[in-house]
Design an enzyme around this catalytic site. Sequence first.
Site, short mmCIF file in Angstrom:
data_model
loop_
_atom_site.label_atom_id
_atom_site.label_comp_id
_atom_site.label_asym_id
_atom_site.label_seq_id
_atom_site.Cartn_x
_atom_site.Cartn_y
_atom_site.Cartn_z
N LYS A 1 -91.03 -11.46 22.52
CA LYS A 1 -91.79 -12.67 22.85
C LYS A 1 -93.14 -12.29 23.43
CE LYS A 1 -87.90 -15.74 23.95
NZ LYS A 1 -88.14 -16.76 22.92
N ARG B 1 -77.77 -18.42 18.92
CA ARG B 1 -76.79 -18.84 17.90
C ARG B 1 -75.81 -17.71 17.58
NH1 ARG B 1 -81.72 -20.33 14.11
NH2 ARG B 1 -82.45 -20.86 16.18
N1 BES Z 1 -84.26 -18.92 24.32
C1 BES Z 1 -85.11 -19.26 23.25
C2 BES Z 1 -85.48 -20.72 23.18
C3 BES Z 1 -86.31 -21.26 24.30
C4 BES Z 1 -87.68 -21.25 24.23
C5 BES Z 1 -85.71 -21.83 25.40
C6 BES Z 1 -88.43 -21.76 25.25
C7 BES Z 1 -86.47 -22.36 26.42
C8 BES Z 1 -87.82 -22.34 26.35
C9 BES Z 1 -84.44 -18.89 21.92
O1 BES Z 1 -83.54 -17.84 21.94
C10 BES Z 1 -85.54 -18.47 21.01
O2 BES Z 1 -86.13 -17.48 21.24
N2 BES Z 1 -85.82 -19.29 20.03
C11 BES Z 1 -86.94 -19.06 19.17
C12 BES Z 1 -86.61 -19.53 17.79
C13 BES Z 1 -85.88 -18.58 16.98
C14 BES Z 1 -85.45 -19.26 15.72
C15 BES Z 1 -86.65 -17.33 16.69
C16 BES Z 1 -88.12 -19.88 19.61
O3 BES Z 1 -87.93 -20.89 20.27
O4 BES Z 1 -89.23 -19.49 19.31
ZN ZN Z 2 -84.56 -15.94 21.64
#
Ligand code: BES
Ligand code: ZN
Length: 491
Positions: free
Chosen positions: A270, A344
Amino acid sequence: MEVSFQTTINSKAAILIVPLFSDSPFVKNAPEILENFLKKRQDHKDFLGNEGETLLGLPDDDALPGKVILWGLGEKKKFTAQKLRGLAAQIVRSVRSLKKEEITLWCPDSLIGFAQTLGEGAAFGNYNLAKFKTGKEKEELESQTLKKIIVVVSKKFPKFETEMKKGISIAEAVGEVRDMVNAGPTFKNVDYLAGKAEDIAQKNGYKITVINKEELQKMGMGGIIGVNRGSEFGAKMVVMEYTPKGTSKKPPVVIIGKGIIFDSGGYNLKPSQTLYEMQLDMAGAASVMGLFMLLKKLNIQHHVVGIFPLTDNLVSKSSQKPSDVVTTYSGKTVEIVNTDAEGRMILCDAISYALKHFDPRCVIDIATLTGACMVALGDRYAGLFGNDAGLMEKLRKAGETTDELAWPMPIHPDHRAKMKSKIADLRNWDEVPYAGASKGAAFLEEFVENAKWAHIDIAGPAFVKDPKKYETPMGTGFGVRLFVEFLEKLR
Ligand code: BES
Ligand code: ZN
Ligand code: ZN
């Protein structure tokens, strides 16, 4: 926070709070001993009873407490439980700065029906971050924590008393959830949270099973193990079971929470802005724990199983890589297209575990699953997905009642199609950035077989910058109150 009830105002009380509506005559609707004091206010028009308005009076009358705070509730005809929760939190928060251990609240008969929200609001107003501080600031915050509320009522109302106590218990459990969500990821590691779950189970006499990494591996939970590969802490899966008398043969409601201790994204790292505060990613698991703090206390009459997989999602030489394929507990293979779609991957194994080891009445998962859901709905609504309209409606309703709002969202057959892989049964991510929340739900749906299932995506409301009146910035404890209400109404 303790609460006690009595029918007279003690003139020696340090602080007396007097709630007043703007559209009903103060003098007639307040305790008699305040008559003079209130007449003056009415004549001088220095207090109108508007929503959230307060007036601090220092009456020089020995029959009155040293400080009397008039507390405006706005128009009586527009008054709601939701408003009261926020207003009660606000008044308690402002009174706390006066550093008294107890306050007296005069409670008119018109508020008797709002006991639970009054208790919730008052206890929410008492929530603070003292445990994260040291030295002077800690002392300061602790000295501003209320120990007791004395509620003055016109006569004994046993139901009012239990409901108000219940509201306080709920808000205090939510406070513990907030603490867990707010804590740093190294402090609240896998073992710490599993230990916390064991404490809850022991205290309440629940059955608990903590499945460690070696066992998860042996069982074939490739989804969880894959995410855990980069972490120094072995993954754990906690299974808690509440079986009130006469329900052991009944199919349980299974509630599954996402427990990612820290979500770095893994190799799909991230960026800094979203990396910060990714300790929030165990908020789903924390809510399940919060619920279990309450099930017995509130005498919930349903067989309930709580499951939460716990692991970090980190980068290391051993972390899983994009293009890896894992075999999940269901037997289905999944291509890891994006290591950041890890929630997931742990939830699918937990869902399969629920189906294999219990015969669930329904399966509900709660997870900070997708940023996309936050983009769609912001922080006031969770996304609500599922395969059973009845179950979804019950959850939506419970959310409406508790102000933990959940908005129904679709899963389209094309969303399901996007989650198929060329080199495995499924893939965990589709590179097209749209409908990310729905595609996340579509992925989970692949694992629910024919169970009734709902998925609550709390990426928005679990952790906020712009809190509601009864919240504080960061963790909100979203989900606990919704689940309590859902279970209480479930027949
Ligand atoms: N934990 C994150 C989602 C999230 C983002 C929760 C911001 C709270 C605040 C999740 O695991 C994640 O990283 N999701 C990705 C999407 C995924 C399909 C790559 C995202 O939100 O970018
Ligand atoms: Zn994630
Ligand atoms: Zn995550």
